[in-house]
Design a protein around this motif. Structure first.
Motif, PDB file in Angstrom:
ATOM      1  N   GLN A 151       0.600  32.825  -1.137  1.00 44.98           N
ATOM      2  CA  GLN A 151      -0.647  33.454  -1.549  1.00 44.98           C
ATOM      3  C   GLN A 151      -0.460  34.262  -2.835  1.00 44.98           C
ATOM      4  O   GLN A 151      -1.318  34.249  -3.713  1.00 44.98           O
ATOM      5  CB  GLN A 151      -1.192  34.345  -0.427  1.00 44.98           C
ATOM      6  N   ALA A 152       0.667  34.943  -2.950  1.00 49.94           N
ATOM      7  CA  ALA A 152       0.964  35.702  -4.170  1.00 49.94           C
ATOM      8  C   ALA A 152       1.103  34.760  -5.363  1.00 49.94           C
ATOM      9  O   ALA A 152       0.640  35.072  -6.470  1.00 49.94           O
ATOM     10  CB  ALA A 152       2.228  36.534  -3.993  1.00 49.94           C
ATOM     11  N   ALA A 153       1.731  33.614  -5.158  1.00 54.63           N
ATOM     12  CA  ALA A 153       1.874  32.638  -6.241  1.00 54.63           C
ATOM     13  C   ALA A 153       0.498  32.140  -6.682  1.00 54.63           C
ATOM     14  O   ALA A 153       0.252  31.948  -7.873  1.00 54.63           O
ATOM     15  CB  ALA A 153       2.762  31.476  -5.795  1.00 54.63           C
ATOM     16  N   HIS A 154      -0.396  31.938  -5.737  1.00 53.33           N
ATOM     17  CA  HIS A 154      -1.752  31.501  -6.073  1.00 53.33           C
ATOM     18  C   HIS A 154      -2.473  32.575  -6.884  1.00 53.33           C
ATOM     19  O   HIS A 154      -3.102  32.274  -7.911  1.00 53.33           O
ATOM     20  CB  HIS A 154      -2.547  31.181  -4.808  1.00 53.33           C
ATOM     21  N   ARG A 155      -2.378  33.821  -6.468  1.00 53.17           N
ATOM     22  CA  ARG A 155      -3.017  34.911  -7.209  1.00 53.17           C
ATOM     23  C   ARG A 155      -2.445  35.027  -8.619  1.00 53.17           C
ATOM     24  O   ARG A 155      -3.196  35.236  -9.586  1.00 53.17           O
ATOM     25  CB  ARG A 155      -2.851  36.231  -6.460  1.00 53.17           C
ATOM     26  N   THR A 156      -1.131  34.887  -8.747  1.00 55.50           N
ATOM     27  CA  THR A 156      -0.495  34.982 -10.065  1.00 55.50           C
ATOM     28  C   THR A 156      -0.991  33.873 -10.983  1.00 55.50           C
ATOM     29  O   THR A 156      -1.329  34.115 -12.147  1.00 55.50           O
ATOM     30  CB  THR A 156       1.036  34.921  -9.924  1.00 55.50           C
ATOM     31  N   HIS A 157      -1.058  32.648 -10.455  1.00 57.36           N
ATOM     32  CA  HIS A 157      -1.553  31.536 -11.267  1.00 57.36           C
ATOM     33  C   HIS A 157      -3.016  31.755 -11.637  1.00 57.36           C
ATOM     34  O   HIS A 157      -3.416  31.558 -12.787  1.00 57.36           O
ATOM     35  CB  HIS A 157      -1.404  30.196 -10.546  1.00 57.36           C
ATOM     36  N   LYS A 158      -3.825  32.180 -10.686  1.00 60.42           N
ATOM     37  CA  LYS A 158      -5.245  32.393 -10.945  1.00 60.42           C
ATOM     38  C   LYS A 158      -5.454  33.459 -12.025  1.00 60.42           C
ATOM     39  O   LYS A 158      -6.258  33.274 -12.934  1.00 60.42           O
ATOM     40  CB  LYS A 158      -5.944  32.809  -9.655  1.00 60.42           C
TER      41      LYS A 158
END
Length: 56
Positions: free
Chosen positions: A10-17
């Motif tokens: 989830q953190a990786a998704h937020r970082t990419h977003k």
């Protein structure tokens, strides 16, 4: 206690977003080198999480 793998994906998704929202190069189909690296990290973590969650 929250699942560490889930939290990381989830953190990786937020970082990419966050990156994609501020990057003039990144789109849904094309990514700058940094955006591509972040997306690949998200994909790997998501795949690992989903693989682990699938019924055996």
């Amino acid at each position: 206690m929250p699942d560490d793998l889930y939290q990381r994906y989830q953190a990786a998704h937020r970082t990419h977003k966050t990156h994609a929202e501020g990057c003039a190069t990144c789109t849904d189909r094309a990514r700058c080198p940094e955006g591509a690296r972040l997306w690949e990290s998200f994909e790997r973590l998501q795949d690992a999480y989903l693989q682990r969650e699938r019924p055996r």
